[in-house]
Write an enzyme that holds these catalytic residues in place. Sequence first.
Site, PDB file in Angstrom:
ATOM      1  CD  GLN A 200      -6.890  -7.172  -0.313  1.00 32.32           C
ATOM      2  OE1 GLN A 200      -8.066  -7.187   0.050  1.00 32.32           O
ATOM      3  NE2 GLN A 200      -5.880  -7.254   0.549  1.00 32.32           N
ATOM      4  CB  ALA A 241     -14.512  -2.344   1.925  1.00 36.58           C
ATOM      5  CG  HIS A 242     -11.081  -6.099   1.807  1.00 43.53           C
ATOM      6  ND1 HIS A 242      -9.716  -6.135   1.881  1.00 43.53           N
ATOM      7  CD2 HIS A 242     -11.494  -5.570   2.984  1.00 43.53           C
ATOM      8  CE1 HIS A 242      -9.317  -5.657   3.039  1.00 43.53           C
ATOM      9  NE2 HIS A 242     -10.385  -5.311   3.731  1.00 43.53           N
ATOM     10  CG  ASN A 243     -12.886 -10.374   2.758  1.00 47.24           C
ATOM     11  OD1 ASN A 243     -11.832  -9.748   2.793  1.00 47.24           O
ATOM     12  ND2 ASN A 243     -12.970 -11.592   2.254  1.00 47.24           N
TER      13      ASN A 243
END
Length: 353
Positions: A200, A241-243
Site C-alpha cells: 500500500q 478503507a484504502h483509496n
Amino acid sequence: MMSTLSYTLGQLAAHVGAEVRGDADLPIQGLATLQEAGPAQLSFLANPQYRKYLPESRAGAVLLTAADADGFAGTALVVANPYLAYASLSHLFDRKPKAAAGIHPTAIVAADAEVDPSASVGAYAVIESGARIGAGVSIGAHCVIGARSVIGEGGWLAPRVTLYHDVTIGARVSIQSGAVIGGEGFGFANEKGVWQKIAQIGGVTIGDDVEIGANTTIDRGALSDTLIGNGVKLDNQIMIAHNVQIGDHTAMAACVGISGSAKIGRHCMLAGGVGLVGHIEICDNVFVTGMTMVTRSITEPGSYSSGTAMQPAAEWKKSAARIRQLDDMARRLQQLEKRLAAVTSSGDASSDA
C-alpha cells in the site's frame, strides 16, 4: 479542586449576538438540559419535543427563538438558532486541559523532525524522522507520529493516537484516542487460492477542521492517497478503507464501514451502522439512514434506506417467515395470472363468436 467558570448573561449574549430578556447581570456557571438545569445554568430549546419541559425548568436562563420566547415568563437569550448558539457557548465552559508548549522529557523526537516551539508533545510520544508538527499542535501521551507525516497548526491529538508514515493532516484537526490513520489497506492478489500481499504505497490526506472519533481507522491508499475533505466529522469506530474519498463537510455516525475506492460527496450524512460496498459513488447532499447497506452508486440527492424498521419480535418472526415464502408465493401468483389470462382469452373468443 475545580474552579468555577462564570459569565454574566450579558457576556454570553454578546458572544452569540443574542437579545437578553431579563437580568443581563445574572451569573451563569454552566450549561444543562431543561430538565436538569439549575438557577446558575443556561439551557436551550432546540427540539420541539422538549418544549413541554420549558414551563417547569429551573434554568437561570434559556436560549430560545423569538416565537418560543414570546410565551415564556422566565429569563431568555433570544437567538435565531438556539442549538447553534449552544454549540458556540459550550466552548466557554469546556474544561478540557490545555497542555503547555514544549516536549515532555520522555518523548522521543527524531533529530530531523520539525516541532514548532508553540506545540506540545506529551509523555512517551514518538515523532519519527521527517515529521513536521505545526504551531499550537497538542500531541497527547503515547501518540506515534510516523515518518514524514505532517500535522497542521492548531491540531489536537488525544492520548494514544497513531499516525503511520506519510499522513498529511490539515489545520485544526481533532483526533480522539485509539484512532489509527494510515494503516495498510486490505489489498491482496489471489494466486491459486493463496493470497499475495499488495504493498500500500499511497498515504492519507486529511483537510482542515476535521474531527475523528475514538478507535476510528483510516487506511492508506494502495496507489494514490485516501482523501478526507475539509470539515468532515467522523464518529467513533468508523472504518474507512484504502483509496476512499470523502467530500467536504460530510458527517458519519458510529460504526459506519466504507469499502475501498468508494467516493462520497459533500454535505452527506451517514447514520450509524451504514455500510458501503467498494468502487461506488455517492453524490452531494445525500442522507443514508441507520443500518442501510449501500450496494450501488447514488446519483440523486435525498434520503435513502434499506434497513428493516423495528417491530415487536412476534411480528418480525411472522414477517421473516413470509419473506422465506416469497419465491413460492411468486410462482403461485404467476400460475394464477396465466390461468386468468387463459380464461380472459377464452371469454373474449366466445364473445367474438
